[in-house]
Scaffold this motif. Structure first.
Motif, PDB file in Angstrom:
ATOM      1  N   UNK A  16     -10.207  18.593 -24.599  1.00 37.92           N
ATOM      2  CA  UNK A  16      -9.654  19.905 -24.264  1.00 37.92           C
ATOM      3  C   UNK A  16      -8.357  19.753 -23.478  1.00 37.92           C
ATOM      4  N   UNK A  17      -8.353  18.837 -22.530  1.00 41.26           N
ATOM      5  CA  UNK A  17      -7.169  18.608 -21.705  1.00 41.26           C
ATOM      6  C   UNK A  17      -5.999  18.106 -22.551  1.00 41.26           C
ATOM      7  N   UNK A  18      -6.250  17.106 -23.370  1.00 39.32           N
ATOM      8  CA  UNK A  18      -5.208  16.540 -24.217  1.00 39.32           C
ATOM      9  C   UNK A  18      -4.717  17.574 -25.227  1.00 39.32           C
ATOM     10  N   UNK A  19      -5.646  18.317 -25.822  1.00 40.95           N
ATOM     11  CA  UNK A  19      -5.270  19.310 -26.823  1.00 40.95           C
ATOM     12  C   UNK A  19      -4.442  20.430 -26.204  1.00 40.95           C
ATOM     13  N   UNK A  20      -4.750  20.792 -24.965  1.00 46.42           N
ATOM     14  CA  UNK A  20      -3.968  21.825 -24.276  1.00 46.42           C
ATOM     15  C   UNK A  20      -2.516  21.378 -24.113  1.00 46.42           C
ATOM     16  N   UNK A  21      -2.306  20.131 -23.730  1.00 46.41           N
ATOM     17  CA  UNK A  21      -0.940  19.603 -23.635  1.00 46.41           C
ATOM     18  C   UNK A  21      -0.261  19.627 -24.996  1.00 46.41           C
ATOM     19  N   UNK A  24       0.914  22.956 -25.860  1.00 42.49           N
ATOM     20  CA  UNK A  24       2.086  23.307 -25.057  1.00 42.49           C
ATOM     21  C   UNK A  24       3.353  22.589 -25.516  1.00 42.49           C
ATOM     22  N   UNK A  25       3.223  21.778 -26.572  1.00 41.31           N
ATOM     23  CA  UNK A  25       4.396  21.135 -27.150  1.00 41.31           C
ATOM     24  C   UNK A  25       4.696  19.726 -26.676  1.00 41.31           C
ATOM     25  N   UNK A  26       3.787  19.138 -25.905  1.00 41.62           N
ATOM     26  CA  UNK A  26       3.995  17.772 -25.442  1.00 41.62           C
ATOM     27  C   UNK A  26       3.724  16.790 -26.578  1.00 41.62           C
ATOM     28  N   UNK A  27       4.493  15.731 -26.639  1.00 45.56           N
ATOM     29  CA  UNK A  27       4.290  14.650 -27.608  1.00 45.56           C
ATOM     30  C   UNK A  27       3.212  13.707 -27.065  1.00 45.56           C
ATOM     31  N   UNK A  33       1.711   9.597 -20.607  1.00 47.19           N
ATOM     32  CA  UNK A  33       2.353   9.342 -19.315  1.00 47.19           C
ATOM     33  C   UNK A  33       1.789  10.257 -18.231  1.00 47.19           C
ATOM     34  N   UNK A  34       1.592  11.521 -18.557  1.00 44.10           N
ATOM     35  CA  UNK A  34       1.090  12.491 -17.581  1.00 44.10           C
ATOM     36  C   UNK A  34      -0.350  12.173 -17.179  1.00 44.10           C
ATOM     37  N   UNK A  41      -5.014   6.359 -27.406  1.00 43.76           N
ATOM     38  CA  UNK A  41      -6.161   7.166 -26.983  1.00 43.76           C
ATOM     39  C   UNK A  41      -5.830   8.658 -27.074  1.00 43.76           C
ATOM     40  N   UNK A  42      -4.613   9.010 -26.708  1.00 42.26           N
ATOM     41  CA  UNK A  42      -4.183  10.406 -26.801  1.00 42.26           C
ATOM     42  C   UNK A  42      -4.185  10.862 -28.258  1.00 42.26           C
ATOM     43  N   UNK A  43      -3.626  10.044 -29.138  1.00 41.52           N
ATOM     44  CA  UNK A  43      -3.628  10.397 -30.564  1.00 41.52           C
ATOM     45  C   UNK A  43      -5.053  10.540 -31.096  1.00 41.52           C
ATOM     46  N   UNK A  44      -5.947   9.686 -30.628  1.00 42.24           N
ATOM     47  CA  UNK A  44      -7.344   9.750 -31.034  1.00 42.24           C
ATOM     48  C   UNK A  44      -7.994  11.053 -30.546  1.00 42.24           C
TER      49      UNK A  44
END
Length: 70
Positions: A16-21, A24-27, A33-34, A41-44
């Protein structure tokens, strides 16, 4: 889009956290980085979030590409 946002609450906390970013348009690189995660892991997390949301939206079970996941 409103339906997707309503279903985001059903994702696990990290997804949920990653998807929210992502919404919001974050790559993925920026999200990693954030949050201090590996970019892979983020892509996963994004991929799994999309799969889960697709399942919730369509009512269809996810496509299993690897039989070991059964």
């Amino acid at each position: 889009m409103r339906r997707v946002l309503a279903l985001v609450v059903w994702l696990p906390p990290r997804q949920r956290q990653v998807f929210a970013y992502c919404l919001d348009g974050f790559a993925p690189r920026e999200i990693s980085e954030v949050l201090g995660l590996e970019e892979a892991a983020v892509r996963s997390h994004i991929r799994h979030s999309r799969e889960r949301l697709r399942t919730l939206l369509t009512g269809s079970p996810p496509v299993i590409k690897d039989r070991s996941q059964i």
